[in-house]
Write a protein that holds these residues in place. Structure first.
Motif, PDB file in Angstrom:
ATOM      1  N   TYR A  27       0.841  -1.193   0.000  1.00 60.66           N
ATOM      2  CA  TYR A  27       0.000   0.000   0.000  1.00 60.66           C
ATOM      3  C   TYR A  27       0.879   1.247   0.000  1.00 60.66           C
ATOM      4  O   TYR A  27       1.912   1.283   0.673  1.00 60.66           O
ATOM      5  CB  TYR A  27      -0.932   0.021   1.215  1.00 60.66           C
ATOM      6  CG  TYR A  27      -1.984  -1.043   1.152  1.00 60.66           C
ATOM      7  CD1 TYR A  27      -3.019  -0.957   0.228  1.00 60.66           C
ATOM      8  CD2 TYR A  27      -1.947  -2.133   2.001  1.00 60.66           C
ATOM      9  CE1 TYR A  27      -3.999  -1.944   0.158  1.00 60.66           C
ATOM     10  CE2 TYR A  27      -2.920  -3.130   1.936  1.00 60.66           C
ATOM     11  CZ  TYR A  27      -3.936  -3.025   1.015  1.00 60.66           C
ATOM     12  OH  TYR A  27      -4.893  -4.003   0.933  1.00 60.66           O
ATOM     13  N   GLY A  29       0.338   3.982   1.433  1.00 58.12           N
ATOM     14  CA  GLY A  29       0.393   4.493   2.801  1.00 58.12           C
ATOM     15  C   GLY A  29       1.332   3.728   3.708  1.00 58.12           C
ATOM     16  O   GLY A  29       1.741   4.240   4.755  1.00 58.12           O
ATOM     17  N   SER A  30       1.707   2.517   3.329  1.00 59.21           N
ATOM     18  CA  SER A  30       2.647   1.703   4.120  1.00 59.21           C
ATOM     19  C   SER A  30       4.055   1.749   3.556  1.00 59.21           C
ATOM     20  O   SER A  30       5.008   1.404   4.236  1.00 59.21           O
ATOM     21  CB  SER A  30       2.184   0.238   4.159  1.00 59.21           C
ATOM     22  OG  SER A  30       0.913   0.130   4.724  1.00 59.21           O
ATOM     23  N   ASP A  96       9.306   5.308   0.582  1.00 62.08           N
ATOM     24  CA  ASP A  96       8.734   5.874   1.811  1.00 62.08           C
ATOM     25  C   ASP A  96       7.216   5.865   1.740  1.00 62.08           C
ATOM     26  O   ASP A  96       6.647   6.098   0.667  1.00 62.08           O
ATOM     27  CB  ASP A  96       9.193   7.318   2.002  1.00 62.08           C
ATOM     28  CG  ASP A  96      10.634   7.415   2.466  1.00 62.08           C
ATOM     29  OD1 ASP A  96      11.107   6.501   3.161  1.00 62.08           O
ATOM     30  OD2 ASP A  96      11.286   8.419   2.116  1.00 62.08           O
ATOM     31  N   PRO A  97       6.545   5.650   2.861  1.00 60.94           N
ATOM     32  CA  PRO A  97       5.087   5.715   2.869  1.00 60.94           C
ATOM     33  C   PRO A  97       4.612   7.130   2.555  1.00 60.94           C
ATOM     34  O   PRO A  97       5.270   8.103   2.911  1.00 60.94           O
ATOM     35  CB  PRO A  97       4.692   5.329   4.296  1.00 60.94           C
ATOM     36  CG  PRO A  97       5.928   5.004   5.023  1.00 60.94           C
ATOM     37  CD  PRO A  97       7.098   5.314   4.163  1.00 60.94           C
ATOM     38  N   ASP A  98       3.507   7.234   1.883  1.00 62.64           N
ATOM     39  CA  ASP A  98       2.855   8.519   1.643  1.00 62.64           C
ATOM     40  C   ASP A  98       1.470   8.413   2.254  1.00 62.64           C
ATOM     41  O   ASP A  98       0.581   7.766   1.702  1.00 62.64           O
ATOM     42  CB  ASP A  98       2.774   8.834   0.149  1.00 62.64           C
ATOM     43  CG  ASP A  98       2.282  10.250  -0.091  1.00 62.64           C
ATOM     44  OD1 ASP A  98       1.266  10.649   0.537  1.00 62.64           O
ATOM     45  OD2 ASP A  98       2.904  10.967  -0.885  1.00 62.64           O
ATOM     46  N   HIS A  99       1.288   9.055   3.395  1.00 66.23           N
ATOM     47  CA  HIS A  99       0.044   8.924   4.149  1.00 66.23           C
ATOM     48  C   HIS A  99      -1.099   9.728   3.548  1.00 66.23           C
ATOM     49  O   HIS A  99      -2.240   9.606   3.987  1.00 66.23           O
ATOM     50  CB  HIS A  99       0.274   9.303   5.609  1.00 66.23           C
ATOM     51  CG  HIS A  99       1.323   8.452   6.257  1.00 66.23           C
ATOM     52  ND1 HIS A  99       1.143   7.114   6.525  1.00 66.23           N
ATOM     53  CD2 HIS A  99       2.591   8.744   6.634  1.00 66.23           C
ATOM     54  CE1 HIS A  99       2.247   6.617   7.069  1.00 66.23           C
ATOM     55  NE2 HIS A  99       3.135   7.585   7.136  1.00 66.23           N
ATOM     56  N   HIS A 100      -0.820  10.547   2.513  1.00 63.20           N
ATOM     57  CA  HIS A 100      -1.868  11.321   1.855  1.00 63.20           C
ATOM     58  C   HIS A 100      -2.510  10.534   0.718  1.00 63.20           C
ATOM     59  O   HIS A 100      -3.580  10.894   0.249  1.00 63.20           O
ATOM     60  CB  HIS A 100      -1.303  12.630   1.296  1.00 63.20           C
ATOM     61  CG  HIS A 100      -0.671  13.482   2.340  1.00 63.20           C
ATOM     62  ND1 HIS A 100      -1.377  14.068   3.367  1.00 63.20           N
ATOM     63  CD2 HIS A 100       0.622  13.814   2.545  1.00 63.20           C
ATOM     64  CE1 HIS A 100      -0.556  14.726   4.137  1.00 63.20           C
ATOM     65  NE2 HIS A 100       0.664  14.599   3.662  1.00 63.20           N
ATOM     66  N   THR A 102      -3.864   6.980  -1.331  1.00 68.10           N
ATOM     67  CA  THR A 102      -4.367   5.621  -1.240  1.00 68.10           C
ATOM     68  C   THR A 102      -3.953   4.945  -2.534  1.00 68.10           C
ATOM     69  O   THR A 102      -3.629   5.597  -3.519  1.00 68.10           O
ATOM     70  CB  THR A 102      -5.896   5.595  -1.097  1.00 68.10           C
ATOM     71  OG1 THR A 102      -6.470   6.261  -2.227  1.00 68.10           O
ATOM     72  CG2 THR A 102      -6.339   6.264   0.179  1.00 68.10           C
TER      73      THR A 102
END
Length: 129
Positions: A27, A29-30, A96-100, A102
């Motif tokens: 994902y 986000g992960s 790197d995760p991107d938390h913004h 999906t």
């Protein structure tokens, strides 16, 4: 997922007959943090893409020991990005995760015939033009 699969299929449809040895998804986000043994004698090619509505580009960092190289990974491209890596040298891929955002990161690791390596033969160490 279907767009990511099509992008991976488009990258593999280059006339080289790559052999898939590993594949997966993560994902956005992960993020991605994956190590590859890269054993054997044939060179490797990592095909990787991302499919997300909110992020245009992620940073992929390929590393081996102290060496590392960062690349922009365009999300939603019609063809996955391809990276060449020599056999016998374990390497890691990190996003790197991107938390913004999906969506997902999809990848396939292939072996290819030595004569089918297009461009630089080691995208971590790099090649002089």
């Amino acid at each position: 997922m279907q767009r990511a699969e099509r992008a991976l299929d488009a990258a593999a449809d280059d006339g080289t007959n790559p052999e898939v040895v590993d594949s997966g998804t993560a994902y956005v986000g992960s993020g991605l943090d994956k190590s590859f043994p890269a054993s054997g004698e044939k060179p490797y090619r990592l095909d990787i893409t991302c499919d997300t509505d909110k992020v245009e580009e992620l940073t992929l960092t390929l590393s081996r020991g102290e060496e590392e190289q960062a690349y922009g990974l365009g999300c939603g491209d019609r063809q996955a990005d391809q990276f060449n890596l020599p056999a016998g040298k374990p390497f890691a891929a990190h996003v790197d995760p991107d938390h913004h955002g999906t969506g997902l990161i999809a990848w396939r690791l292939h072996t290819v015939a030595p004569g089918d390596v297009d461009g630089c033969d080691d995208d971590i160490d790099g090649c002089e033009d």
